[in-house]
Motif scaffolding. Structure first.
Motif, short mmCIF file in Angstrom:
data_model
loop_
_atom_site.label_atom_id
_atom_site.label_comp_id
_atom_site.label_asym_id
_atom_site.label_seq_id
_atom_site.Cartn_x
_atom_site.Cartn_y
_atom_site.Cartn_z
N GLN A 57 0.76 -1.13 0.02
CA GLN A 57 0.15 0.04 0.06
C GLN A 57 0.87 1.29 0.15
O GLN A 57 2.15 1.31 0.25
N GLU A 58 0.23 2.39 -0.32
CA GLU A 58 1.11 3.66 -0.22
C GLU A 58 1.43 3.98 1.17
O GLU A 58 1.18 3.53 2.10
N THR B 33 16.84 6.06 7.60
CA THR B 33 17.34 4.85 7.15
C THR B 33 18.73 4.72 7.96
O THR B 33 19.04 3.46 7.87
N LEU C 14 17.01 21.09 4.65
CA LEU C 14 17.08 22.00 3.44
C LEU C 14 18.19 21.59 2.63
O LEU C 14 18.24 22.13 1.53
N ALA D 257 1.19 6.81 2.82
CA ALA D 257 0.29 7.51 3.67
C ALA D 257 -0.51 6.38 4.23
O ALA D 257 -1.05 6.57 5.55
N THR D 258 -1.05 5.61 3.54
CA THR D 258 -2.05 4.58 4.14
C THR D 258 -1.54 3.75 5.24
O THR D 258 -2.03 3.66 6.31
N GLY E 151 21.05 9.59 5.73
CA GLY E 151 19.95 8.83 5.16
C GLY E 151 20.49 8.15 3.86
O GLY E 151 21.39 9.07 3.15
N ARG F 162 20.21 18.95 3.18
CA ARG F 162 20.37 17.52 3.03
C ARG F 162 18.98 16.81 2.78
O ARG F 162 18.58 16.41 4.14
N PRO F 163 18.21 16.62 1.92
CA PRO F 163 16.72 16.44 2.16
C PRO F 163 16.55 15.09 2.64
O PRO F 163 15.44 14.75 2.96
N GLN F 164 17.80 14.15 2.48
CA GLN F 164 17.55 12.80 2.99
C GLN F 164 17.96 12.65 4.59
O GLN F 164 18.19 11.45 4.87
N GLY F 165 18.19 13.64 5.23
CA GLY F 165 18.65 13.73 6.50
C GLY F 165 20.20 13.59 6.52
O GLY F 165 20.85 13.30 5.48
N ASP G 8 15.45 9.60 -8.09
CA ASP G 8 14.12 9.49 -8.85
C ASP G 8 14.67 9.02 -10.10
O ASP G 8 15.51 9.51 -10.82
N ARG G 9 13.71 8.18 -10.41
CA ARG G 9 13.85 7.84 -12.00
C ARG G 9 12.45 8.03 -12.49
O ARG G 9 11.42 7.58 -11.73
N VAL G 10 12.39 8.50 -13.79
CA VAL G 10 11.03 8.78 -14.34
C VAL G 10 10.48 7.35 -15.15
O VAL G 10 11.30 6.67 -15.72
#
Lengths: 358, 309
Positions: B99-100, B249, B294, B102-103, B302, B296-299, B307-309
């Motif tokens: 599941q996503e 992580t 801001l 958020a769920t 982390g 290091r967005p992954q902490g 991202d892959r499209v």
């Protein structure tokens, strides 16, 4: 049998693209709205207005706002309660500091203030994503919780941030009785709900959805993430802020920051997830579910306990209540992870074919 | 100077306590991709179970040995937390695979509500005392270096030591044992791990068990400081900035994040707080974490988000 669309031919693009292309839907919805305006005030007693209907209307407005951000733009927020608080306290300040400010104007200005604050707190979304963003939005929650408790200017020097509003008036209509309050909230909800529906099926709504589905791909096809994300934050916060203003002014009358605590944020997110992410009608279902469930449990538990000859204390009821609430949430997520809105659309598909199976 | 050092040390120690709660988040997120909002409720549940069983056992068995009572209560609480872990996997997670985010997040919130309710129904909702013999009296340190020395709470010191011990034990468990390797494999790639024969559901139970144990340790330490009470479940909210600062992580991230947040909180409260009216600890931690995010967005530690499209 009655819910068929065969034989209905559209002759113009406009007719095909209207909100409810099937006349049956249109009439049913119009009927429900008309019943809500004219029928319910005649049928319902004061308790029901105060305990269920008014909270339901206001929270569905807030859930609509959260759904725009979470369901349509894909930015999970745990700080919606803070924007309700900003809306409520900003509206309060406009009302008492600007002489001759009408009540509706104050609430709308409160919404706009919330939108501006939402843009500021939306800026991290340009850099941070997913669960990191969800936790980052908690910053807004805790900051505003603190600000309304400690910064005296926001609350007009009220002790512990509790403020109150009296004599609500819209033009010459004095909003005093629960029926008046209900009609006032319903009016705002219908206008803003229609606006939301139109926003999400327009150009900007499609941009939000593209960002939600895959933001890198959306950027590649020329959608500006800065504009799309921040506009989603602004619109969402506006809705949530207006709902906050209504919650303070109309539902509570006098309130303190605890009315918009982190539990409220969780509650709003629950509404969106249980109602159905990315669905306008889902926001209403979710709000109804979350508003009615605790009241129902609260009424039912002593009765059930009585059946088994158990004396149920108030403390026990409240504990068992949150326990069952949690269990039902989990149950619901497992049975229908896409929310009540999905059940609703499945039911409609079935109804289309009824009485035949295929 | 000695006042500053005192603040700094106090911050470091409360930071260690935050990392203890943060560890639970990281463990579960690493192994199952679930952001476990119920960690705070688990801390509360474990603390309540520990407090009540250590109170009940002497009554049941009619003995008067505090150490034995605590030991038995600890053993029972471990069993309780294992049961919770098993039930969570069995009744919730198993049905929500794929599941996503958020769920899943909402599902753990549901678990949190449920545990809060169950815990207070079974164990009661007063403030209970956990007495595991933590030293309470403060001690003076470094008196010969600074005038007046530094006042340190011995309890904090012991707590920090236990946290450090737990972290070392966990690192060894993760690095050296077969189960630990399996856990890391699952964390890296669910499908690949499954294809070489690692049973996912068992791994998840183990991870939730380990998280349950860290919750128990955190619950005992926090509980003996503040008493086992409902407000313990909000400790998780204090630990959240630690997790995102350190990276969702990373186990070392949870520790270093905890130390940064602990020190930042204390110093801001002492030096900045009086200027703006106090009580800024809770949101300052979030703002601090946000500032780091801001850049290091992954902490801090982390894994890089690609991202892959």
């Amino acid at each position: 049998m009655f819910y068929r669309e065969n034989g209905q031919f559209k002759t113009s693009y406009q007719a095909d693209q209207q909100i409810f292309p099937i006349p049956q839907d249109r009439w049913v919805i119009l009927g429900i709205v008309a019943f809500a305006f004219f029928g319910i005030p005649l049928l319902v007693d004061e308790y029901l207005f105060r305990a269920i209907l008014i909270p339901f209307l206001i929270l569905s407005l807030a859930a609509l706002g959260v759904n725009i951000l979470v369901g349509y733009c894909g930015q999970i927020t745990l700080g919606a309660g803070a924007f309700m608080a900003v809306g409520a306290y900003a509206a309060y300040n406009f009302l008492i500091r600007v002489s001759g400010m009408p009540m509706l104007g104050a609430i709308l200005l409160g919404g706009i203030t919330a939108a501006l604050v939402g843009i500021v707190f939306g800026i991290p979304s340009l850099r941070v994503r997913g669960l990191y963003l969800a936790v980052a939005t908690l910053a807004a929650q805790f900051f505003w919780d603190w600000a309304f408790l400690r910064v005296k200017w926001f609350t007009n020097d009220a002790s512990s941030g509790s403020v109150s509003v009296a004599n609500l008036q819209l033009f010459n209509w004095s909003i005093e009785s629960p029926t008046d309050k209900y009609l006032f909230c319903l009016g705002i909800l219908v206008v803003l709900g229609l606006m939301a529906k139109n926003l999400v099926r327009g150009s900007i709504g499609r941009q939000w959805m593209a960002i939600r589905d895959m933001d890198v791909a959306a950027t590649v096809i020329g959608i500006r993430p800065l504009y799309a994300k921040l506009s989603a934050f602004a619109v969402s916060s506006f809705y949530v802020g207006v709902a906050g203003g209504l919650w303070g002014f109309v539902h509570l009358g006098s309130w303190e920051p605890a009315a918009f605590s982190i539990d409220r944020s969780f509650q709003l997110l629950f509404m969106v997830i249980i109602g159905g992410m990315g669905s306008i009608v889902g926001s209403f279902f979710g709000a109804a579910f979350i508003v009615i469930l605790p009241i129902f449990l609260n009424q039912m538990l002593p009765l059930v306990g009585g059946l088994f000859g158990l004396e149920v204390s108030i403390a026990l009821v409240s504990h068992v209540e949150i326990m069952i609430f949690g269990a039902l949430i989990i149950f619901f997520l497992i049975v229908e992870p896409h929310g009540i809105a999905r059940l609703w659309s499945t039911a409609r598909e079935k109804l289309r074919l009824w009485p035949f199976p295929h | 100077m000695s006042f500053f050092l005192e603040t700094l040390l106090g911050g470091l120690m409360s930071g260690m306590l935050y990392s203890l709660v943060a560890l639970g988040f990281v463990l579960i997120y690493k192994a199952s991709g679930v952001f476990n909002f119920a960690q705070g409720a688990m801390v509360l549940f474990a603390a309540l179970s520990m407090a009540r069983f250590s109170e009940w056992i002497p009554q049941w068995l009619g003995m008067d040995n505090l150490f034995m009572a605590n030991l038995l209560a600890f053993a029972i609480s471990v069993v309780v937390m294992f049961t919770v872990a098993w039930l969570v996997e069995r009744l919730v997670l198993r049905h929500l695979v794929n599941q996503e985010g958020a769920t899943l997040l909402m599902a753990t919130l549901g678990i949190a509500y449920f545990l809060d309710g169950v815990g207070q129904t079974i164990f009661g909702s007063d403030i209970y005392k956990i007495d595991v013999g933590m030293p309470k009296e403060p001690v003076m340190m470094l008196e010969n270096i600074f005038e007046g020395g530094i006042l340190i709470n011995k309890e904090d010191f012991v707590a920090a030591f236990i946290s450090a011990l737990l972290v070392v034990a966990l690192s060894i468990f993760f690095q050296k044992t077969a189960t630990g390797r399996a856990l890391r494999a699952v964390a890296d790639d669910h499908q690949a791990a499954q294809s070489i024969g690692i049973p996912l559901d068992r791994i998840w139970v183990i991870v939730w068990c380990v998280a349950g144990i860290t919750a128990l340790v955190a619950g005992i330490i926090w509980g003996s400081k503040l008493g086992a009470q409902f407000s313990l479940s909000t400790v998780a909210l204090r630990a959240l900035p630690v997790v995102i600062l350190g990276g969702l992580t990373s186990v070392p991230g949870a520790i270093i994040g905890g130390l940064i947040i602990g020190v930042g909180e204390k110093i801001s409260e002492v030096y900045l707080g009086p200027m703006v009216g106090g009580g800024i600890e809770i949101w300052f931690a979030y703002m601090l974490a946000l500032m780091f995010l801001l850049f290091r967005p992954q902490g801090l530690f982390g894994e890089k988000i690609i991202d892959r499209v």
